[in-house]
Design an enzyme around this catalytic site. Structure first.
Site, PDB file in Angstrom:
ATOM      1  N   GLU A 169       0.819  -1.224   0.000  1.00 35.68           N
ATOM      2  CA  GLU A 169       0.000   0.000   0.000  1.00 35.68           C
ATOM      3  C   GLU A 169       0.849   1.269   0.000  1.00 35.68           C
ATOM      4  O   GLU A 169       0.440   2.279   0.586  1.00 35.68           O
ATOM      5  CB  GLU A 169      -0.938   0.025   1.210  1.00 35.68           C
ATOM      6  CG  GLU A 169      -2.016  -1.034   1.169  1.00 35.68           C
ATOM      7  CD  GLU A 169      -3.092  -0.803   2.228  1.00 35.68           C
ATOM      8  OE1 GLU A 169      -2.816  -0.128   3.227  1.00 35.68           O
ATOM      9  OE2 GLU A 169      -4.212  -1.307   2.036  1.00 35.68           O
ATOM     10  N   GLU A 238      -6.767  -7.514  -0.543  1.00 33.11           N
ATOM     11  CA  GLU A 238      -7.330  -7.423   0.810  1.00 33.11           C
ATOM     12  C   GLU A 238      -8.792  -7.037   0.745  1.00 33.11           C
ATOM     13  O   GLU A 238      -9.130  -5.865   0.537  1.00 33.11           O
ATOM     14  CB  GLU A 238      -6.584  -6.370   1.660  1.00 33.11           C
ATOM     15  CG  GLU A 238      -5.203  -6.790   2.078  1.00 33.11           C
ATOM     16  CD  GLU A 238      -4.510  -5.759   2.983  1.00 33.11           C
ATOM     17  OE1 GLU A 238      -5.218  -4.975   3.665  1.00 33.11           O
ATOM     18  OE2 GLU A 238      -3.273  -5.750   3.004  1.00 33.11           O
TER      19      GLU A 238
HETATM   20  C1  GAL Z   1      -4.419  -2.321   5.166  1.00 34.68           C
HETATM   21  C2  GAL Z   1      -3.036  -2.945   5.340  1.00 34.68           C
HETATM   22  C3  GAL Z   1      -3.120  -4.209   6.169  1.00 34.68           C
HETATM   23  C4  GAL Z   1      -3.938  -3.961   7.401  1.00 34.68           C
HETATM   24  C5  GAL Z   1      -5.302  -3.438   7.014  1.00 34.68           C
HETATM   25  C6  GAL Z   1      -6.189  -3.139   8.171  1.00 34.68           C
HETATM   26  O1  GAL Z   1      -4.299  -0.997   4.809  1.00 34.68           O
HETATM   27  O2  GAL Z   1      -2.475  -3.260   4.097  1.00 34.68           O
HETATM   28  O3  GAL Z   1      -1.822  -4.638   6.484  1.00 34.68           O
HETATM   29  O4  GAL Z   1      -3.267  -3.054   8.190  1.00 34.68           O
HETATM   30  O5  GAL Z   1      -5.149  -2.245   6.335  1.00 34.68           O
HETATM   31  O6  GAL Z   1      -6.413  -4.271   8.893  1.00 34.68           O
END
Ligand code: GAL
Length: 832
Positions: A169, A238
Site C-alpha cells: 500500500e 485485501e
Molecule cells: C491495510 C493494510 C493491512 C492492514 C489493514 C487493516 O491498509 O495493508 O496490512 O493493516 O489495512 O487491517
C-alpha cells in the site's frame, strides 16, 4: 492429485488481461489471509484444512521481518515463525500461497513488521530512496526469496507459491515522500524482479506499479478497480472480512451478506483473484501487536474465529459463494463480462464463451428495495444490495443475501481449575507475588538532562521506561500551595503514564498519541522522588513516517500552583532513565525465581506487582482462554510463553454501536460495532499446545493494580444450537448443482439443511419450527400470523436422531398455510 504433482513438477505462472495463468490455464482464485505467527504450528493444519473446506485455493500471508530477524543477522525461523513449514503445510493441503514479503507489512503488527534495530542504522530513512534502507530491505527480501528457493517452494520449482508481493500500500502514502518516494517505488519493483522467483510480483494500492508488476486493490469493495494495464488481471489482495479491534474501542463486525455481495460484485465486474483479509485473524501474542493500542485479539470477525472455530454462518455462506463462482469458472476465464443495465441500480453481467458456456451475475445495488428484473426473458427477484449468480445464465445458484448455512453459536464455558498439587482448593488460592520496585532499580541507570523520546531510548526492548527525578523542596517555592501541594503536569505522546510521588501512585492516564495529565500531589520538605512510568502499547504500524512518530513523555513536565498559577518546568532537569522493569530483566515471566513470596497475604489492587500461580490444564481439547476480569493491565505468561498484553479495564467508548446492523449499503469500519461501554477485551487466547496436563505456570505483571484471584479460565466450544431460516425463494443449496444439471432447466425447490458440527453428535430435538411467516432471529424465533400446523412434526421426523437433515421448503411438504405470501421455514435445532 496436485499434492503429488507439486512435489515434482514445476508450474509456470504468468498472467494476462483476464487472470493469473498457471500452466497455460487461466484461474479463478479464492484466497484467504492467515498470518502464521498469529497462531501456532499445532493449529496450522486445522486452519489450513478449514480454509480448503471453505473453498479457498490460496493462502495469503505477510512475512514478518521483526519476527524473523529480531536482532540484526540473527534469524529465527522456528516455532510460530517457521515460515517454511507453514508454506509446506499449505502445499500439502493442495493450496497455493501468495507470499507478501513486503518487507513492510502494516498488518496491525508492531512497527508494521520492521525490526526496531532498523531504526538505529546510521543515516536510515524508511520507505524512501535511502541507501541504508534499501540495502537492508534488499538483504531481507533476498534472504526470504533464497530460503523459499532452497526449499523449492516457488511454483516455478514445483512449490505452492504463485505470487509474491513487494512493499504494501505504498501508493496510499507515497506523495508524502515526494520524488524520492517515486524512485524508491521503482527501485523496489526492479529489486524484486531481479530476485528471479519465476512467478509474478504484485504491489497493492500502487496505481503506478511498473510493468510487469501487477497492481492490486485493497478495500471493502474493489468492483470499480481497474489495473494500470490492459495486460494485467483485476486482483483484490485485501477484502476486509471485518476489522481489527483496538483497546478502548468497540468490536467491529461485517455482516456476511455484505461481504458476499462485495465478492460477487468483484467477480461480476471482471475480477479473477480475491483474498479475504483475514480468513483467520488469530492472536497478537507477546508484544507483536501494532499500534498504538491494537488489542491482543486479532479476531477480525473472520470466517475462522480467533480460536480456530468456524464462524457460522459466515464461513458456510462464503463456501457456498465460492462454489457458485467456481461453477462459472469456464465462462469467467474465457472472456470479459458484457455489462448491461436492467434499470436503476440494477445490473447484469454476462460471460459468454464461443463454445456455449454462459454465466451471469445479476445485481441490485440499491439499498432500499427489492426489485424484479427481466433477464433473457425470465423474471428474477433481486433483494436490495444483493447479487444472484447464474452459472448457466438461467438458474440462480446463489444469492448473496439468502443464506443457506445455519448459524452455529459458539460459547465460552467457565472452568474452575484446581491448582497443581491436587489440593481441592481452586486456582487463586496458591498465588505468590513479587513487588516490582517503584522507580530506578538499576545501579548504572542513564542520567540525561531533558526528556527523552521513548523508542529511541528503549529500542522497544520493553514496553516500559522510567523517567525519574529527585528534588529537594525547601517549602517556600512559589509553585507550591500550602502544605506543599502542587499540580504535576505531564505531557506524553503515548500510550500510558503512571506518576508515582515518593513511591506512591498519584495518577495515570492513557491515550493513543496525546496524554495530558494534571495531577494534584503532595510533596514533602526535603527529598522527593517523581517517578514516571511510561508504557507503550504496540508501536505504530501505518502512515507516512510512522517509524518516527515516537512515544513517551516528551514534555513538558511541570509543577504548578493551583492558586497562583506559578510554575516550574521540570522538562530540562537531570532525569534518570531505566529501560524495562527489574522483573523483566531477571526473567520473572518464566516463573523461575527464588524470590516469589507465598506465605504472606497477597497484595491486591496495588500497582506493579508480579503474580504467579500454577494450574492443571482445563479439561477437554477445546481452545482455552483466560478471562482477566478483575485485573487491571499488564502482560501475562503461560509456562514462560507470553500470551500478550491484557487490559480488561480498557473500556470501549459508549457511542457508535447499533442494535442490529443493516448490511444493505456501503460498509465502513465503524458501521457495525458491538460491545460499546464494555471492556474491549476480557478473554485472551492460550494455545492448547502451550499447556501441559498439569504443573502449568501462569505469571502476570500487573501494572495498575488488580486482583489476580479473580482470573478464570474458559474453554471455547461450538454451541449445541443450530438455527436457520430459509424462504421458498431461496436458491436450492449450491451443492445440488452438478455439472450435468448445469445446463438443464432447474426448478429445484429451496431446502433447509442442517448438520451438527461435531461428528459424534446428532440432532436431539427441535426447539422451534415454523413454515409460514415466522419472525425474529436465531434464539428468538416466533410464529407469525401464518404457520403450518405440521411444521414441527415434519422437521422432527426429518431431523431428530440424525447428524444432518434436509427439509424441502415448500407447500408440497408443509401444506398451504396461507395463499399468496412467500413463506419461510425457520428452525432451531439442538445437537447432543
Ligand atoms: C491495510 C493494510 C493491512 C492492514 C489493514 C487493516 O491498509 O495493508 O496490512 O493493516 O489495512 O487491517
Amino acid at each position: 492429485m496436485r499434492e503429488n504433482v507439486m512435489a515434482a513438477t514445476a508450474a509456470t505462472v504468468t498472467y494476462d488481461h483476464r487472470a493469473l495463468v498457471i500452466d497455460g490455464k487461466r484461474k479463478i482464485l479464492i484466497s484467504g489471509s492467515i498470518h502464521y505467527p498469529r497462531s501456532t504450528p499445532e493449529m496450522w493444519p486445522d486452519l489450513i484444512q478449514k480454509s480448503k473446506d471453505g473453498g479457498l485455493d490460496v493462502i495469503e500471508t505477510y512475512v514478518f521481518w521483526n519476527g524473523h530477524e529480531p536482532e540484526k543477522n540473527k534469524y529465527n525461523f522456528e516455532g510460530r515463525y517457521d515460515l517454511v513449514k507453514f508454506v509446506k503445510l499449505a502445499a500439502k493441503a493442495g493450496l497455493y500461497v501468495h507470499l507478501r514479503i513486503g518487507p513492510y507489512a502494516c498488518a496491525e503488527w508492531n512497527y508494521g513488521g520492521f525490526p526496531v534495530w532498523l531504526h538505529f542504522v546510521p543515516g536510515i530513512k524508511f520507505r524512501t530512496d535511502n541507501e541504508p534502507f534499501k540495502a537492508e530491505m534488499q538483504r531481507f527480501t533476498a534472504k526470504i526469496v533464497d530460503l523459499m528457493k532452497q526449499e523449492k517452494l516457488y511454483a516455478s520449482q514445483g512449490g505452492p507459491i504463485i505470487l509474491s508481493q513487494i512493499e504494501n500500500e505504498y501508493g496510499n502514502i507515497d506523495s508524502a515522500y515526494g520524488a524520492a518516494g517515486k524512485s524508491y517505488m521503482k527501485w523496489s519493483a526492479s529489486m524484486a524482479l531481479s530476485l528471479d522467483t519465476g512467478v509474478p510480483w504484485n504491489m497493492c494500492q500502487q496505481g503506478d506499479a511498473p510493468d510487469p508488476i501487477i497492481n492490486t486493490c485493497n478495500g471493502f469493495y474493489c468492483d470499480q478497480f481497474t489495473p494500470n494495464s490492459n495486460n494485467k488481471p483485476k486482483m483484490w489482495t485485501e477484502n476486509w472480512s471485518g476489522w481489527f479491534l483496538g483497546f478502548g474501542e468497540p468490536t467491529p463486525y461485517r455482516p456476511v451478506e455484505d461481504l458476499a455481495f462485495a465478492v460477487a460484485r468483484f467477480f461480476q465486474r471482471g475480477g479473477t483473484f480475491q483474498n479475504y483479509y483475514m480468513y483467520h485473524g488469530g492472536t497478537n501474542f507477546e508484544r507483536t501487536s501494532g499500534g498504538p493500542l491494537i488489542s491482543t485479539s486479532y479476531d477480525y470477525d473472520a470466517p475462522i474465529d480467533e480460536y480456530g472455530l468456524l464462524r457460522q454462518p459466515k464461513w458456510g455462506h462464503l463456501r457456498d459463494l465460492h462454489k457458485a463462482i467456481k461453477l462459472c469458472e469456464d465462462a469467467l476465464i474465457a472472456t470479459d463480462p458484457e455489462i448491461t443495465s436492467l434499470g436503476s441500480n440494477l445490473e447484469a453481467a454476462v460471460y459468454k464463451t464461443s463454445s456455449g458456456s454462459c454465466a451471469a451475475f445479476l445485481a441490485n445495488i440499491g439499498t432500499q428495495s427489492d426489485a424484479t428484473v427481466t433477464f433473457n426473458g425470465k423474471s428474477y427477484r433481486l433483494p436490495a444490495w444483493s447479487v444472484s449468480i447464474l452459472p448457466d445464465c438461467k438458474n440462480v445458484a446463489f444469492n448473496t443475501a439468502k443464506i443457506n448455512s445455519a448459524t452455529e453459536s459458539t460459547a465460552f464455558a467457565r472452568q474452575s481449575l484446581k491448582p497443581d498439587g491436587g489440593s481441592s482448593a481452586e486456582l487463586g488460592s496458591q498465588w505468590s507475588h513479587i513487588k516490582e520496585p517503584i522507580g530506578i532499580s538499576e545501579a548504572d541507570a542513564l542520567v540525561k538532562p531533558g526528556l527523552l523520546e521513548q523508542i529511541n531510548t528503549t529500542a522497544d526492548k520493553s514496553d516500559y521506561l522510567w523517567y525519574s527525578l529527585r528534588m529537594d523542596i525547601k517549602g517556600d517555592e512559589t509553585f507550591l500551595d500550602e502544605g506543599s501541594k502542587a499540580v504535576l503536569h505531564i505531557q506524553s505522546i503515548g500510550q500510558v503514564v503512571y506518576a508515582f510521588i515518593n513511591g506512591k501512585l498519584a495518577g495515570s492516564g492513557n491515550d493513543r498519541t496525546n496524554i495530558s495529565l494534571d495531577i494534584p500531589i503532595n510533596l514533602v520538605t526535603g527529598k522527593n522522588t517523581i517517578d514516571l512510568l511510561s508504557v507503550t502499547v504496540g508501536l505504530a504500524n501505518y502512515g507516512a513516517f510512522f517509524d518516527i512518530i515516537g512515544a513517551g513523555i516528551t514534555g513538558p513536565v511541570s509543577l504548578n500552583s493551583a492558586k497562583t498559577g506559578s510554575s516550574m518546568d521540570l522538562s530540562s532537569h537531570q532525569w534518570t532513565y531505566q529501560v524495562g522493569l527489574k522483573g523483566e530483566d531477571t526473567g520473572l515471566g518464566s516463573g523461575d525465581s527464588s524470590e516469589w513470596v507465598s506465605n504472606s497475604p497477597l497484595p491486591t489492587n496495588q500497582p506493579l506487582v508480579w503474580y504467579k500461580t500454577t494450574f492443571d490444564a482445563p479439561s477437554g481439547s477445546e481452545p482455552v482462554a483466560i478471562d482477566f476480569t478483575g485485573t487491571g493491565k499488564g502482560i501475562a505468561w503461560v509456562n514462560g510463553q507470553s500470551i500478550g498484553r491484557y487490559w480488561p479495564t480498557s473500556i470501549a467508548r459508549t457511542d457508535g454501536c447499533v442494535g442490529s446492523c443493516n448490511y444493505r449499503g456501503t460498509y465502513r469500519n465503524d458501521k457495525c460495532l458491538k460491545n460499546c461501554g464494555k471492556p474491549s477485551q476480557t478473554l485472551y487466547h492460550v494455545p492448547r499446545s502451550w499447556i501441559k496436563p498439569s504443573g502449568n505456570t501462569l505469571v502476570l505483571l500487573e501494572e495498575m493494580g488488580g486482583d489476580p484471584t479473580k482470573i478464570s479460565f474458559a474453554t471455547k466450544h461450538t454451541g449445541s444450537n443450530l438455527c436457520l431460516k430459509v424462504s421458498e425463494s431461496h436458491p436450492a443449496p449450491v451443492d445440488t448443482w452438478t455439472s450435468d444439471s448445469k445446463f438443464s432447466n432447474r426448478t429445484s425447490p429451496a431446502v433447509l439443511s442442517l448438520k451438527c458440527p461435531v461428528s459424534t453428535q446428532v440432532i436431539s430435538s427441535i426447539r422451534f419450527a415454523s413454515f409460514g411467516t415466522p419472525t425474529g432471529s436465531c434464539g428468538s424465533f416466533s410464529h407469525g400470523r401464518c404457520n403450518s400446523a405440521r411444521s414441527l412434526s415434519v422437521v422432527q421426523k426429518a431431523c431428530v436422531g440424525s447428524r444432518s437433515c434436509k427439509v424441502e421448503v415448500s407447500t408440497r411438504v408443509f401444506g398451504e398455510p396461507c395463499h399468496g405470501v412467500v413463506k419461510s421455514l425457520a428452525v432451531e435445532a439442538v445437537c447432543a
